[in-house]
Design an enzyme around this catalytic site. Structure first.
Site, PDB file in Angstrom:
ATOM      1  N   ALA A  29       0.807  -1.224   0.000  1.00 33.89           N
ATOM      2  CA  ALA A  29       0.000   0.000   0.000  1.00 33.89           C
ATOM      3  C   ALA A  29       0.842   1.276   0.000  1.00 33.89           C
ATOM      4  O   ALA A  29       0.405   2.312  -0.505  1.00 33.89           O
ATOM      5  CB  ALA A  29      -0.930  -0.027   1.209  1.00 33.89           C
ATOM      6  N   HIS A 126      -3.883 -10.062  -3.723  1.00 35.77           N
ATOM      7  CA  HIS A 126      -5.101  -9.765  -2.963  1.00 35.77           C
ATOM      8  C   HIS A 126      -6.228  -9.248  -3.837  1.00 35.77           C
ATOM      9  O   HIS A 126      -7.164  -8.622  -3.353  1.00 35.77           O
ATOM     10  CB  HIS A 126      -4.774  -8.764  -1.844  1.00 35.77           C
ATOM     11  N   SER A 200       5.613  -2.035   1.944  1.00 38.75           N
ATOM     12  CA  SER A 200       4.812  -3.048   2.648  1.00 38.75           C
ATOM     13  C   SER A 200       5.336  -3.204   4.063  1.00 38.75           C
ATOM     14  O   SER A 200       6.546  -3.276   4.280  1.00 38.75           O
ATOM     15  CB  SER A 200       4.893  -4.402   1.938  1.00 38.75           C
ATOM     16  N   ILE A 243       9.053   6.585  -0.770  1.00 43.20           N
ATOM     17  CA  ILE A 243       9.196   5.769  -1.989  1.00 43.20           C
ATOM     18  C   ILE A 243       9.348   6.640  -3.237  1.00 43.20           C
ATOM     19  O   ILE A 243      10.181   6.349  -4.110  1.00 43.20           O
ATOM     20  CB  ILE A 243       7.974   4.828  -2.130  1.00 43.20           C
TER      21      ILE A 243
HETATM   22  P1  NAD Z   1       0.528  -1.633   5.115  1.00 47.42           P
HETATM   23  O1  NAD Z   1      -0.444  -0.506   5.260  1.00 47.42           O
HETATM   24  O2  NAD Z   1       0.533  -2.695   6.131  1.00 47.42           O
HETATM   25  O3  NAD Z   1       2.006  -1.042   5.048  1.00 47.42           O
HETATM   26  C1  NAD Z   1       2.333   0.021   4.222  1.00 47.42           C
HETATM   27  C2  NAD Z   1       3.745   0.439   4.583  1.00 47.42           C
HETATM   28  O4  NAD Z   1       4.131   1.443   3.654  1.00 47.42           O
HETATM   29  C3  NAD Z   1       3.851   1.031   5.992  1.00 47.42           C
HETATM   30  O5  NAD Z   1       4.877   0.351   6.698  1.00 47.42           O
HETATM   31  C4  NAD Z   1       4.213   2.509   5.749  1.00 47.42           C
HETATM   32  O6  NAD Z   1       5.158   2.982   6.664  1.00 47.42           O
HETATM   33  C5  NAD Z   1       4.812   2.473   4.370  1.00 47.42           C
HETATM   34  N1  NAD Z   1       4.597   3.697   3.581  1.00 47.42           N
HETATM   35  C6  NAD Z   1       3.424   4.339   3.360  1.00 47.42           C
HETATM   36  N2  NAD Z   1       3.614   5.381   2.520  1.00 47.42           N
HETATM   37  C7  NAD Z   1       4.942   5.402   2.227  1.00 47.42           C
HETATM   38  C8  NAD Z   1       5.763   6.246   1.424  1.00 47.42           C
HETATM   39  N3  NAD Z   1       5.253   7.270   0.722  1.00 47.42           N
HETATM   40  N4  NAD Z   1       7.084   5.990   1.365  1.00 47.42           N
HETATM   41  C9  NAD Z   1       7.634   4.945   2.075  1.00 47.42           C
HETATM   42  N5  NAD Z   1       6.902   4.119   2.833  1.00 47.42           N
HETATM   43  C10 NAD Z   1       5.574   4.333   2.911  1.00 47.42           C
HETATM   44  O7  NAD Z   1       0.346  -2.201   3.650  1.00 47.42           O
HETATM   45  P2  NAD Z   1       0.611  -3.658   3.071  1.00 47.42           P
HETATM   46  O8  NAD Z   1       1.843  -4.248   3.640  1.00 47.42           O
HETATM   47  O9  NAD Z   1       0.465  -3.502   1.600  1.00 47.42           O
HETATM   48  O10 NAD Z   1      -0.596  -4.522   3.626  1.00 47.42           O
HETATM   49  C11 NAD Z   1      -1.889  -4.004   3.621  1.00 47.42           C
HETATM   50  C12 NAD Z   1      -2.926  -4.790   2.857  1.00 47.42           C
HETATM   51  O11 NAD Z   1      -3.947  -3.858   2.570  1.00 47.42           O
HETATM   52  C13 NAD Z   1      -2.460  -5.289   1.525  1.00 47.42           C
HETATM   53  O12 NAD Z   1      -2.647  -6.631   1.553  1.00 47.42           O
HETATM   54  C14 NAD Z   1      -3.361  -4.653   0.479  1.00 47.42           C
HETATM   55  O13 NAD Z   1      -4.150  -5.654  -0.134  1.00 47.42           O
HETATM   56  C15 NAD Z   1      -4.333  -3.797   1.222  1.00 47.42           C
HETATM   57  N6  NAD Z   1      -4.339  -2.346   0.852  1.00 47.42           N
HETATM   58  C16 NAD Z   1      -4.163  -1.977  -0.447  1.00 47.42           C
HETATM   59  C17 NAD Z   1      -4.169  -0.632  -0.788  1.00 47.42           C
HETATM   60  C18 NAD Z   1      -3.974  -0.268  -2.238  1.00 47.42           C
HETATM   61  O14 NAD Z   1      -4.304  -1.048  -3.112  1.00 47.42           O
HETATM   62  N7  NAD Z   1      -3.409   0.916  -2.537  1.00 47.42           N
HETATM   63  C19 NAD Z   1      -4.346   0.346   0.194  1.00 47.42           C
HETATM   64  C20 NAD Z   1      -4.543  -0.071   1.537  1.00 47.42           C
HETATM   65  C21 NAD Z   1      -4.538  -1.432   1.848  1.00 47.42           C
END
Ligand code: NAD
Length: 253
Positions: A29, A126, A200, A243
């Site tokens: 995400a 997912h 992630s 990122i």
């Molecule tokens: P997560 O929310 O658990 O982790 C996201 C990580 O990204 C966090 O540790 C955060 O610190 C980091 N992060 C956020 N923005 C950042 C940036 N700009 N630069 C650097 N780091 C950054 O997400 P996950 O591990 O993908 O797990 C969450 C689940 O939720 C996934 O399985 C997914 O299916 C779902 N999800 C998807 C979306 C999407 O499609 N965009 C959004 C929310 C949740």
């Protein structure tokens, strides 16, 4: 090893990318937060506002289905407006350059496809939230169809073919992982020489097992995430920065 600052992280990453023959990115995400889509676990993320609805609850209860669709419609403006960010565009550039055969993603937002990856080059662990499916027969439905039925009947619709509930084409907690995608992700992880985790928290299993699988098969492992993850200690390079900042230099014009 944790990069001492952004610039040295980008330089080391550049060298690793230049040396690599086959790079497999694994995105979460965090790659989409700069596109306006909140992640799950950052402060203000989706979980801090809504408890996820597990699959068995969705199947068993009309009110859970209604609530699940209300939440999805509430996010529609955000998903519809989102455009690929610097991270997506950098990966698309490396894909065009022949370095990245496919991307493994936990994301459901379709932004890798929007950045230029063909749909069959995006391994969605997912699922995808930009359309819906019947959980019985698998019939696909556009979200507009679901919205029209919901507005008309005041309740989440069932499939017109088999009368089972219609759900976003995503994998909920408690729902089986997609077999083909898991298989392809495992093959890619074992076949690459550089595996890059991007945005992630690496706490959602079994998806979080792929970095270790790649490492065990001999790949170098990079993690780009602004917060520490549980797998930082096995990575060859960790970049604890934004990122977009870390991958922006790899966007080809
Ligand atoms: P997560 O929310 O658990 O982790 C996201 C990580 O990204 C966090 O540790 C955060 O610190 C980091 N992060 C956020 N923005 C950042 C940036 N700009 N630069 C650097 N780091 C950054 O997400 P996950 O591990 O993908 O797990 C969450 C689940 O939720 C996934 O399985 C997914 O299916 C779902 N999800 C998807 C979306 C999407 O499609 N965009 C959004 C929310 C949740």
């Amino acid at each position: 090893m944790i990069a001492s600052d952004l610039q040295s992280g980008v330089e080391q990453l550049g060298e690793m990318i230049a040396r690599a023959k086959t790079i497999v990115p694994f995105t979460g995400a965090g790659i989409s937060t700069e596109c306006g889509i909140p992640d799950f676990r950052s402060p203000g993320g989706i979980w801090t506002r809504n408890r996820p609805i597990p699959f068995d609850e969705f199947v068993a209860s009309q009110s859970a289905r209604d609530e699940s669709w209300r939440r999805r419609f509430a996010m529609q403006e955000v998903f519809a407006a989102a455009k690929p960010g610097r991270g997506h565009r950098a990966l698309a550039s490396l894909h065009r350059a022949g370095k990245i055969p496919a991307v493994i993603t936990q994301n459901i937002d379709n932004l890798h496809q929007a950045s230029g990856f063909a749909a069959d080059r995006v391994i969605e662990l997912h699922g995808n939230t930009t359309f819906a499916r019947c959980i019985g027969c698998g019939q696909a439905y556009p979200l507009d169809w679901v919205k029209q039925r919901f507005d008309r009947d005041g309740a989440a619709p069932n499939c017109t073919a088999c009368d089972e509930p219609v759900k976003t084409a995503t994998i909920s907690f408690g729902q089986a992982m997609p077999e083909d995608e898991m298989q392809r992700a495992a093959e890619l992880s074992r076949a690459c020489d550089l595996f890059i985790v991007i945005g992630s928290s690496l706490v959602v299993w079994p998806a979080a097992g792929f970095p270790m699988m790649a490492k065990d098969a001999g790949a170098r492992l990079v993690i780009i995430n602004r917060e520490p993850t549980e797998q930082d200690d096995i990575a060859d390079l960790v970049i604890h920065h934004d990122i977009g900042e870390a991958l922006g230099p790899f966007v080809a014009n």
